[in-house]
Design an enzyme around this catalytic site. Structure first.
Site, PDB file in Angstrom:
ATOM      1  N   SER A 143       0.855  -1.183   0.000  1.00 11.39           N
ATOM      2  CA  SER A 143       0.000   0.000   0.000  1.00 11.39           C
ATOM      3  C   SER A 143       0.888   1.228   0.000  1.00 11.39           C
ATOM      4  CB  SER A 143      -0.885   0.013   1.257  1.00 11.39           C
ATOM      5  OG  SER A 143      -1.534   1.261   1.407  1.00 11.39           O
ATOM      6  N   TYR A 156      -2.269   0.767  10.789  1.00 10.90           N
ATOM      7  CA  TYR A 156      -2.187   0.258   9.410  1.00 10.90           C
ATOM      8  C   TYR A 156      -0.879   0.668   8.752  1.00 10.90           C
ATOM      9  CZ  TYR A 156      -3.553  -0.774   4.590  1.00 10.90           C
ATOM     10  OH  TYR A 156      -3.601  -1.264   3.307  1.00 10.90           O
TER      11      TYR A 156
END
Length: 256
Positions: A143, A156
């Protein structure tokens, strides 16, 4: 649980997190590219439905947070008798959007287990077969959160930073061996579940993409994965960062 469809007379691609979103789209795309796809995820019914669509595929129920479950996946892949040339580490996700001061430790633990240790477990389990193929590739879906932090994303972004560190280290350690290590890092991708699972509310999940013209979709990332995986084997796409046109950076999103 294992369900087979089609004869294994071709290269095998293992895709984790294949029951939905990017994983399911990747399984479909790789099957179209001629791979026998081993679709791995926790949800049995979704895997069975997916495999039913594909000409050559095997469904294997797998929880990447479990050593035993990953060992069973590796055994199921070995039992197919084909040549394992591709692993797509796609299983991952986010939970919560709390600030560090109030972040739930359980959410942070889950994100590390799935994104980092899940990638570690599956890679370790299948790496011998990938190396033995003489032309293996490990693709990990990371990501843009692996490079930039933001408020409410501590757990995250920490997990994704750790995952990209794992991938980069693996590439160094496999230098000279016949295994490519590829990292695909998407920005904003609209799927049915990612934001909903993270925020727990459909309205909040919809707000993430509100006003954004053409956010990426799962098929866009599957296209990137398939492209990187099907280059001549001497071509290693170390890292591919892909965002929608409306997103210039993690914090810069144009909304209409």
């Amino acid at each position: 649980m294992r369900q087979d469809r089609g004869m294994v007379q071709k290269n095998i691609a293992v895709v984790t997190g294949a029951s939905s979103g990017i994983g399911a789209a990747t399984a479909r795309r790789l099957a179209a590219e001629g791979f026998h796809v081993v679709a791995a995820a926790r949800r049995k019914e979704r895997l069975e439905a997916l495999v039913g669509e594909l000409a050559s595929a095997t469904a294997v129920a797998c929880d990447v947070t479990s050593d035993e479950s990953v060992a069973e996946l590796a055994a199921a892949v070995a039992a197919l008798g084909g040549t394992v040339t591709l692993l797509v580490n796609n299983a991952g996700g986010a939970r919560g959007a709390d600030q560090v001061a109030g972040g739930a430790v359980a959410d942070w633990q889950w994100m590390y287990e799935v994104n980092v240790l899940g990638t570690l477990r599956v890679t370790q389990a299948l790496l011998p077969a990938l190396e033995a193929s003489g032309a293996g590739t490990v693709v990990t879906v990371g990501s843009t959160a692996a490079f930039v932090v933001y408020e409410g994303g501590g757990g995250y972004t920490a997990a994704k930073h750790a995952q990209t560190a794992l991938v980069g280290t693996l590439r160094l350690e496999l230098a000279g061996k016949p295994v490519r290590v590829v990292e695909i890092d998407p920005g904003m991708v609209r799927t049915d579940e990612f934001a909903l699972n993270r925020l727990g509310d459909q309205a909040a999940a919809d707000a993430v993409y509100a006003g954004v013209r053409h956010p990426l979709i799962a098929d866009d990332i599957a296209d990137c994965i398939a492209w990187a995986a099907t280059r001549p084997h001497h071509v290693n796409v170390d890292r591919l960062v892909v965002r929608p046109l409306a997103q210039a950076a993690q914090h810069k999103v144009v909304r209409e």
